[in-house]
Design a protein around this motif. Structure first.
Motif, mmCIF file in Angstrom:
data_model
loop_
_atom_site.group_PDB
_atom_site.id
_atom_site.type_symbol
_atom_site.label_atom_id
_atom_site.label_comp_id
_atom_site.label_asym_id
_atom_site.label_seq_id
_atom_site.Cartn_x
_atom_site.Cartn_y
_atom_site.Cartn_z
ATOM 1 N N VAL A 1 7.812 1.621 3.716
ATOM 2 C CA VAL A 1 7.221 0.923 2.576
ATOM 3 C C VAL A 1 5.756 0.595 2.844
ATOM 4 C CG1 VAL A 1 7.317 -1.148 1.151
ATOM 5 C CG2 VAL A 1 9.428 -0.024 1.851
ATOM 6 N N LEU A 2 5.447 0.058 4.045
ATOM 7 C CA LEU A 2 4.059 -0.285 4.375
ATOM 8 C C LEU A 2 3.173 0.952 4.377
ATOM 9 C CD1 LEU A 2 4.542 -2.940 7.229
ATOM 10 C CD2 LEU A 2 4.045 -3.333 4.809
ATOM 11 N N LYS A 3 3.740 2.072 4.845
ATOM 12 C CA LYS A 3 2.970 3.313 4.878
ATOM 13 C C LYS A 3 2.647 3.775 3.461
ATOM 14 C CE LYS A 3 3.988 6.151 8.112
ATOM 15 N NZ LYS A 3 4.686 7.148 8.949
ATOM 16 N N GLU A 4 3.636 3.662 2.554
ATOM 17 C CA GLU A 4 3.409 4.039 1.159
ATOM 18 C C GLU A 4 2.326 3.164 0.522
ATOM 19 O OE1 GLU A 4 4.733 6.403 -1.005
ATOM 20 O OE2 GLU A 4 5.461 7.345 0.827
ATOM 21 N N LEU A 5 2.404 1.870 0.801
ATOM 22 C CA LEU A 5 1.408 0.955 0.241
ATOM 23 C C LEU A 5 0.016 1.248 0.801
ATOM 24 C CD1 LEU A 5 3.386 -2.417 0.280
ATOM 25 C CD2 LEU A 5 2.446 -1.290 -1.738
ATOM 26 N N ALA A 6 -0.042 1.507 2.110
ATOM 27 C CA ALA A 6 -1.334 1.737 2.745
ATOM 28 C C ALA A 6 -1.969 3.043 2.310
ATOM 29 C CB ALA A 6 -1.176 1.720 4.269
ATOM 30 N N SER A 7 -1.123 4.060 2.044
ATOM 31 C CA SER A 7 -1.673 5.376 1.688
ATOM 32 C C SER A 7 -1.917 5.514 0.187
ATOM 33 C CB SER A 7 -0.739 6.485 2.173
ATOM 34 O OG SER A 7 0.552 6.344 1.588
ATOM 35 N N THR B 1 -5.343 -2.078 -3.067
ATOM 36 C CA THR B 1 -4.660 -3.226 -3.684
ATOM 37 C C THR B 1 -3.440 -3.694 -2.909
ATOM 38 O OG1 THR B 1 -3.329 -1.728 -5.055
ATOM 39 C CG2 THR B 1 -5.402 -2.541 -6.001
ATOM 40 N N ALA B 2 -3.161 -3.068 -1.772
ATOM 41 C CA ALA B 2 -1.938 -3.391 -1.022
ATOM 42 C C ALA B 2 -1.873 -4.864 -0.645
ATOM 43 C CB ALA B 2 -1.849 -2.528 0.231
ATOM 44 N N GLU B 3 -2.976 -5.416 -0.116
ATOM 45 C CA GLU B 3 -2.975 -6.815 0.315
ATOM 46 C C GLU B 3 -2.721 -7.746 -0.861
ATOM 47 O OE1 GLU B 3 -5.876 -9.937 2.739
ATOM 48 O OE2 GLU B 3 -6.352 -7.784 2.674
ATOM 49 N N GLN B 4 -3.345 -7.429 -2.009
ATOM 50 C CA GLN B 4 -3.140 -8.244 -3.200
ATOM 51 C C GLN B 4 -1.709 -8.152 -3.699
ATOM 52 O OE1 GLN B 4 -5.465 -10.291 -4.348
ATOM 53 N NE2 GLN B 4 -4.123 -11.060 -5.969
#
Length: 638
Positions: free
Chosen positions: A108-114, A119-122
């Motif tokens: 999940v984190l990889k999907e958000l980061a890529s 906007t991942a942090e937000q």
């Protein structure tokens, strides 16, 4: 789920097969799902268009993990107290049975980061209070922490802060950083956590907090801080002192737990017992910062040192100034003795407790003389015809060897801390003076270097040799200074020829080698004339018009000795005729004095002509010595 049913070409599969279910009752929403008759069947929702789906999946994974509790034996027995006093959520535990969930979090984190880097942090802010960041444990499990209580790095290591804070698993640190997990522990979270645990964990938390001292807003966050004390309490930082003068005791103040370093305590904002005692020792007789506040003061002194670049300059300046204020004896001692560094007035003074040059005078200084020495880089802008030198600009030469010259005089010990690296601090006066009695009582190691001399000499200059390169110069080696003084001492008898007061000049090295020069006017009448000549000189240029030409001849007997414990002493004796004159008929006298004394760097000037010659022909036939600032050209030779 539909288990059966047919189509013309394909049997429908279980939905759980297409969207693999998990214990947390969620399914992946993916873009490409089934291939029927060569056509792509697309889900109505997609990760690209609805990243909130990933956030929901991450939340579901985290909430599937059991909460941490004391029964697991993983950490502090104060856990329940911690949970009760913090606004943060509980830590969760991923044991061996559900370790695949950590891989799910990584996906999940990889999907958000890529896919959603910007906007991942937000997006994840809604989960800021949820423990979902996988962190290292000291057991066979992985702990999940909220971003507020997790970091990619820790000054204390990955395990010392458990179970209050966690350090992200190495394999996902980059992903965690990219999606909003901080690099270092959150300062305000550390402040909140410190009083919520037992003393042992609080020590580690305080150390971690101190390492964040350069973070923006650090000082503001400390307003709520309570720290562990030696009385086993947690007290507000403004009421706690660092126990950095343990040899004296802390008195009636609360002190920081001794397991927290003094450096960390200082960064946290604790007061200092040493500083408290130091203030008590300071002598408050000065009402001004005589050192000034000029921003370029160090540069001014460096400029002056360029003009004083001869190895004899230190000796010459002290000889001239000692002669001015009427001392009859002056001794230079080069010492390699080392002194204690623990009980010093400021911990930074440890660098002053080694090799040093001592300059000893047998006559007390006046207060105005000490103030002149503090006028670093500045001239007194006055002419005194009775002076061969003067305290002021010329005394800056002592910075050639030392960054913080010291002086014992009039019952006080002075520190000339030009660079503010030893006893002075930013925006404080560069010169500090301490009452000898109080300093000896509270900081005996700072007085110990003077003990061998202060009972015998009213004035003791001490120049601790520079131990490392600094703003003022290179490191000073003991052997180099010894060579300088040995070379100067051999011919230092000439400095006594024109002295008005000084009669004995002595040099002593670290190996006991001593050279001594003595000048005596044997004839009582000549001695009286010599004294009267200098007593009658005008005090300044304003009195010149009321004065007349003056001239005196005296015979001085100069004896020199050189001896050590290993060799028999060597002695020599010589008589010299010395002529002094002050000729006001010289038209250039006034202009020369004014121009010289008003120059940028000032200087030391002997405003009279003087010359000397030996009374015999042994080894010195035809040799004459003239003082460098002679003003009457007709008197250059006798």
């Amino acid at each position: 789920m539909l288990e059966g049913g047919v189509t013309s070409l394909h049997t429908l599969k279980s939905l759980a097969t297409v969207f693999p279910a998990s214990e947390s009752k969620f399914v992946w929403a993916v873009e490409n799902t089934l291939d029927v008759d060569g056509n792509l069947l697309k889900a109505k929702r997609s990760v690209s268009n609805e990243p909130e789906v990933l956030v929901s999946q991450l939340e579901a994974i985290a909430r599937a993990m059991p909460e941490y509790s004391d029964s697991r034996g993983l950490g502090s027995s104060s856990w329940n107290q911690f949970v009760g006093c913090l606004r943060s959520p509980r830590v969760r535990v991923a044991d061996l049975k559900v370790t695949h969930h950590i891989e799910d979090i990584e996906v999940v984190l990889k999907e958000l980061a890529s896919r959603h880097k910007g906007t991942a942090e937000q997006l994840l802010k809604k989960l800021s209070d949820l423990a979902y960041v996988p962190c290292q444990s000291d057991g066979p499990t992985t702990l999940l922490f909220s971003p507020k209580h997790a970091a990619c790095s820790s000054a204390q290591g990955p395990h010392k802060l458990l179970p209050a804070f966690g350090v992200v698993l190495p394999q996902i640190q980059q992903l965690a950083w990219a999606t909003g997990t901080p690099k270092w522990m959150h300062v305000e979270a550390l402040v909140d956590a410190i009083p919520c645990f037992g003393m042992d964990l609080a020590i580690a938390l305080c150390a971690e907090l101190a390492e964040q001292a350069d973070v923006e807003g650090f000082a503001r966050s400390l307003r709520r801080l309570k720290v562990p004390t030696n009385s086993k309490q947690f007290l507000p930082i403004e009421h706690v002192y660092i126990n950095d003068a343990q040899w004296k005791g802390a008195g009636d103040v609360q002190t920081l737990d001794d397991r927290i370093s003094h450096d960390h305590g200082q960064k946290l904002g604790c007061k200092s017992v040493r500083e408290r005692l130091k203030k008590e020792c300071e002598d408050g007789t000065e009402d001004e910062d005589a050192f000034g506040q000029e921003a370029d003061l160090v540069d001014q002194v460096k400029l002056i040192l360029k003009d004083y670049n001869d190895k004899s300059d230190v000796v010459t300046e002290f000889v001239q100034n000692t002669d001015d204020f009427g001392a009859t004896e002056l001794t230079f001692v080069l010492s390699d003795e080392k002194f204690g560094t623990k009980r010093v007035v400021d911990s930074r003074c440890a660098a002053l407790q080694g090799n040093a040059i001592y300059i000893l005078s047998n006559k007390e200084l006046r207060e105005e003389d000490i103030k002149r020495m503090q006028r670093v880089g500045r001239s007194a802008k006055s002419v005194d015809f009775a002076s061969t030198g003067r305290f002021g600009v010329g005394m800056n030469v002592f910075y050639r060897y030392s960054d913080c010259p010291q002086l014992f005089a009039n019952g006080r010990i002075h520190f000339f801390d030009l660079t503010r690296n030893f006893v002075a601090k930013t925006n404080e006066t560069r010169g500090k003076q301490f009452n000898r009695g109080k300093l000896e009582e509270m900081f005996p190691d700072s007085v110990q270097p003077f003990h061998s001399y202060i009972d015998d000499y009213p004035v003791v200059f001490r120049l601790p040799l520079r131990t490392r390169k600094s703003e003022l110069g290179e490191k000073v080696e003991l052997a180099s200074v010894e060579n300088d003084l040995r070379a100067v001492s051999a011919n230092a008898f000439s400095m006594l020829l024109f002295a008005k007061s000084l009669q004995k000049l002595r040099f002593q090295g670290p190996r006991g080698v001593v050279t001594e020069h003595t000048a005596v006017i044997d004839d009582q009448v000549e001695r009286q004339q010599h004294q009267e000549f200098f007593a009658s000189l005008p005090d300044g240029l304003s009195q010149v018009k009321h004065s007349s030409d003056k001239e005196v001849y005296v015979a001085k007997r100069i004896s020199s000795k050189s001896f050590s414990s290993a060799h028999a002493p060597r002695t020599s004796e010589r008589k010299w005729v010395v002529a002094y004159t002050l000729a006001f008929s010289l038209g250039s006298l006034r202009a020369l004095c004014v121009d010289h004394f008003n120059s940028a760097l000032g200087g030391a000037l002997l405003p009279l002509g003087a010359a000397a010659a030996p009374l015999d022909n042994k080894k010195s036939e035809g040799r004459t010595l003239g003082l460098s600032w002679s003003m009457n050209e007709s008197m250059d030779t006798v």
